[in-house]
Enzyme design. Structure first.
Site, mmCIF file in Angstrom:
data_model
loop_
_atom_site.group_PDB
_atom_site.id
_atom_site.type_symbol
_atom_site.label_atom_id
_atom_site.label_comp_id
_atom_site.label_asym_id
_atom_site.label_seq_id
_atom_site.Cartn_x
_atom_site.Cartn_y
_atom_site.Cartn_z
ATOM 1 N N HIS A 200 0.903 -1.170 -0.027
ATOM 2 C CA HIS A 200 -0.093 0.108 -0.057
ATOM 3 C C HIS A 200 0.754 1.231 -0.065
ATOM 4 C CE1 HIS A 200 -3.256 -2.838 1.223
ATOM 5 N NE2 HIS A 200 -3.763 -1.963 0.619
ATOM 6 N N GLY A 201 1.952 1.210 0.539
ATOM 7 C CA GLY A 201 2.885 2.342 0.375
ATOM 8 C C GLY A 201 3.879 2.292 1.318
#
Lengths: 472, 385
Positions: A323-324
């Site tokens: 996701h990041g």
């Protein structure tokens, strides 16, 4: 080009018209579609197109030469290196550099460092996984390589799902570019309905909730405990409505153009446990990780329960990190992995199995369990929403330390809409889609359409809020 | 396909009809004039015109930059909203070669970009610049640093379809907004209502002036509450950043090297606010360092209008629009006072006359908060009598 923009609707109108007007030749139709997809993606930044094209060409060639090659592992290695390399560079390079610097700093290193000014290409996490799945399937012999280059480019760049999924598998999706498409009235109507529902969910529900969530997360110390609990619960609803709205629009537009995309959500906020949640949330991603990573990982030592726990935690650490590039996502992943432990233990413990079965199946207790699970998800979601771990920690501390009671009008005003929406989804959760209106009287269906269109215009958010998952 | 189009057309029509009604209303309220067009008219007109859009929004840095780029004035004022009360006639005889670009530059990076523009010759160097170095230039953390004139200039909302839909939504939900403006000149309803940016870039505070005429007391504008609640600009950590201060001086040096004479401006606070704020340790701790920065600038021979409060100038808080924004009379008096005391530097100041200012100061219509010079204020002048 964002789905919730005026440009997109003009673009869609043109693509829809041109595509069906020139539907006599599949080849021409595919070329038109490819041009449309590249225009759509290049609208953000034309430089991203080269990257996507490069990634597509690599996987096309890898797939093309794979069956006849004596060195299949090398080809697979090329595909993995290119796709994951691009992802690592554009998404994680600065994160690793900063982390290394912080680590060295702890050991007394005083020197400075320079990060690169890297722009994250929109949707890179999605299309690299899509192309990668193609190469992996060809490598495993599950899929025959695709010879039609245009069809393959379309498979990677199909604009409705390019930026935030669903991450389609070649086996189900590629053949759709190879057989002639016929306009289907029921499909197109269903597509329009999904499109309308997605736009409504995004602009009326998600974005209006998002305004409150932003205000609460910006200054957690300025809010009461109750407001903070509402804030984190509202964020869970925002994230779901925002992301599922994107999928609805993607699926709706695809249907209008004669394509079928997989279902990515099955009302996940009504799950009774975290493991169940992950079978209903972002299904295309979780099944991707299950098929290409977890089955292999868990298979290393099938009999060991502890290895099962470790591999599950590892899996969720990777999902979190997907996701990041932020420690918040790593902790988010870790927690989600830990939530799986009771279910893994239940494989060998009859008591645990009975307890979980009781919680899931007892009609008296199952609804409070859904609510409890929602609260666990929401509390964990604070990590997802926070800028860094210290921000998340401030938020959690504020929930406990601030005065508890009190709810300001700005937050209060969104509750009827949020609750109304959740109730609507609750009653429609068994349907193939929550906005499946088949069986409703015509007058009611038409009235609902008009009300929703007017609601979008009158109460929709017309600011610059992008879809939440675009950042990934 | 025909059946599909036939069935969906009524729904599409609802959208088109809504859009067209909205466009009619926005056009009727003069909200749709593009910034380029506003700049063309404002820069060439002698008539008082006020730019301000109440419905679509001002796209302010873009508006200011467009006029600044068009005028490329000899006398330029830059800084935050605290500079917006410096009017053209105060810089007589350069009133026709003046622009107040207040709010075009929001932070140090923007100021640096301005220096780039001058160095690269993209914009003609002004002869003289008044630069407001407010506390955000040395604050460790400020939301203002998120803006970027170079990389993130706002688009003109009159040219953005989504903004039009947003504007239409406001008009549909708020009947008051749909009322036609009383005057038929200016831009947008905000301009008609009296709030807005004049041709010279300065800002007209009509509602505050109106309030003053009814109740001529000072209004704080809730700044002290914001300090107590640690709200912007007093967000913790409210700390002085020596690195940033150093970089600020570096950028100021660049202007000097370009041969531009600069006068720095440390904006004032009202006495009421300042006295209370100094009892707050967070504020007073920072303030001590900020004043050392002012001293450092002074030691480096920068011409500087130092921090003051109305009482230190023999005035009172009614000369402030609110706790942090000096009124136009106070701003003019600050400049005049500086010139009277330090006319030797910058040498540019030798040329300033203050004939119009002196005459306005003598007029009985001049109020602490305003000169009431704009013709649109005539009705207030009569009220005052």
């Amino acid at each position: 080009m964002k789905f919730n923009s005026v440009e997109f609707f003009i673009f869609l109108f043109l693509v829809f018209g041109i595509l069906w007007r020139f539907n006599k030749s599949l080849k021409i139709n595919n070329i038109i579609l490819l041009v449309a997809s590249y225009i759509f993606y290049g609208w953000w930044d034309y430089r991203f197109l080269f990257l996507m094209f490069f990634s597509s060409v690599v996987d096309y060639l890898v797939g093309y030469y794979m069956p006849s090659s004596k060195n299949r592992k090398l080809l697979m290695g090329i595909s993995l290196s290119v796709n994951l390399g691009l992802l690592m560079f554009f998404k994680y390079f600065n994160f690793f550099l900063e982390s290394a610097h912080d680590l060295l700093h702890n050991f007394g290193y005083q020197g400075g460092f320079t990060t690169l000014n890297i722009i994250l290409p929109v949707g890179i996490s999605f299309y690299t996984f899509q192309t990668l799945s193609y190469s992996l399937d060809v490598y495993k012999g599950k899929l025959k390589p695709q010879k039609d280059f245009i069809a393959f480019l379309n498979y990677v760049s199909f604009f409705p799902q390019l930026v935030a999924g669903p991450i389609e598998r070649a086996k189900a999706f590629l053949p759709q570019f190879l057989s002639p498409r016929v306009f289907s009235y029921p499909q197109a109507v269903l597509g329009m309905r999904l499109l309308l529902y997605g736009i409504f969910k995004k602009m009326v529900v998600a974005d209006n909730i998002g305004l409150r969530v932003d205000a609460i997360f910006a200054q957690p110390n300025q809010h009461t405990g109750l407001e903070l609990i509402f804030g984190l619960s509202l964020f869970a609803i925002q994230l779901y409505t925002d992301f599922s709205a994107y999928t609805d629009i993607a699926r709706g537009v695809a249907k209008m153009l004669g394509f079928e995309l997989m279902r990515n959500f099955r009302t996940p906020l009504f799950s009774k446990s975290i493991p169940e949640f992950w079978t209903r949330w972002h299904i295309s991603l979780t099944t991707w990780f299950r098929d290409y990573l977890f089955i292999w990982l868990a298979g290393i030592n099938k009999k060991s329960l502890s290895w099962r726990i470790i591999s599950t935690i590892l899996l969720f650490l990777i999902i979190g990190f997907w996701h990041g590039a932020n420690y918040t996502f790593i902790v988010f992943g870790l927690l989600n992995g830990l939530y799986f432990i009771p279910r893994i233990l239940s494989r060998k413990s009859q008591k645990m199995r009975s307890l979980l079965s009781f919680l899931n199946n007892n009609s008296l207790i199952s609804k409070p369990v859904v609510l409890g699970n929602f609260l666990i998800l929401s509390f964990t979601g604070v990590l997802f929403r926070s800028n860094d771990l210290s921000h998340a920690s401030t938020y959690y501390q504020a929930v406990l330390n601030q005065d508890f009671f009190g709810l300001n009008d700005f937050i209060l005003a969104i509750l009827p809409l949020s609750l109304g929406f959740m109730i609507f989804e609750w009653y429609n959760q068994k349907k193939s889609h929550p906005f499946d209106l088949d069986g409703y009287p015509t007058w009611l269906r038409r009235s609902l359409y008009v009300i929703m269109i007017l609601a979008v215009f009158l109460f929709g958010y017309f600011g610059t809020e992008p879809f939440y998952y675009f950042q990934f | 396909m025909k059946q599909f189009l036939k069935k969906t057309w009524p729904y599409v029509f609802i959208g088109i009809a809504y859009f067209l009604i909205g466009e009619y209303l926005l056009h009727r309220l003069n909200e749709t004039t593009s910034i380029k067009e506003v700049a063309r008219i404002q820069s060439s007109s002698k008539k008082e015109l006020y730019y301000g859009r109440q419905v679509l929004g001002n796209s302010l840095p873009l508006y200011k930059y467009t006029l600044f780029e068009r005028l490329q004035p000899e006398v330029l004022v830059v800084g935050q909203s605290v500079t917006l009360q410096f009017r053209d006639f105060v810089f007589e005889p350069f009133q026709d070669n003046f622009y107040n670009a207040g709010l075009m530059i929001r932070n140090l990076a923007d100021l640096n970009y301005l220096a780039d523009l001058f160095e690269q010759g993209e914009i003609k160097n002004p002869r003289f610049m008044l630069i407001a170095v407010d506390l955000s230039f040395v604050l460790k953390k400020t939301f203002l640093d998120e803006y970027s004139l170079e990389f993130d200039r706002p688009e003109d909302r009159a040219l953005n379809a989504k903004s039009h839909l947003q504007g239409t939504q406001k008009l549909m939900l708020d009947a008051k907004l749909r009322e036609l403006p009383l005057q038929n000149w200016g831009f947008g309803k905000a301009g008609m209502m009296g709030r807005g940016y004049r041709n010279d870039g300065s800002y007209r505070h009509l509602p505050e002036i109106e309030r003053y005429l009814i109740d001529s007391t000072y209004h704080d504008g809730n700044l002290i509450d914001r300090l107590k609640n640690r709200q912007a600009p007093f967000i913790v950590p409210f700390e002085y950043d020596p690195e940033k201060a150093k970089r600020t001086m570096g950028v100021l040096d660049r202007f000097t090297k370009l041969g531009i004479e600069i006068l720095l401006y440390i904006p004032p606070y009202s006495d009421a606010f300042f006295n209370q704020a100094m009892e707050d340790t967070l504020f007073s701790g920072f303030w001590k360092e900020y004043m050392s920065f002012q001293q450092e600038l002074s030691d480096k021979q920068y011409a500087i209008i130092e921090f003051t409060t109305p009482s230190r100038m023999g005035l009172d808080d009614r000369f402030m629009v609110d706790a942090e924004h000096p009124g136009e009379v106070m701003s003019a008096l600050q400049l005049k006072k500086y010139c009277d005391e330090n006319r030797q530097t910058p040498s540019f100041l030798h040329h300033l006359k203050f004939t119009t200012l002196d005459s306005l100061l003598q007029q009985e219509n001049t109020l602490p908060i305003s000169f009431l010079k704009d013709s649109i204020n005539l009705r207030f002048k009569s009220k005052e009598k």
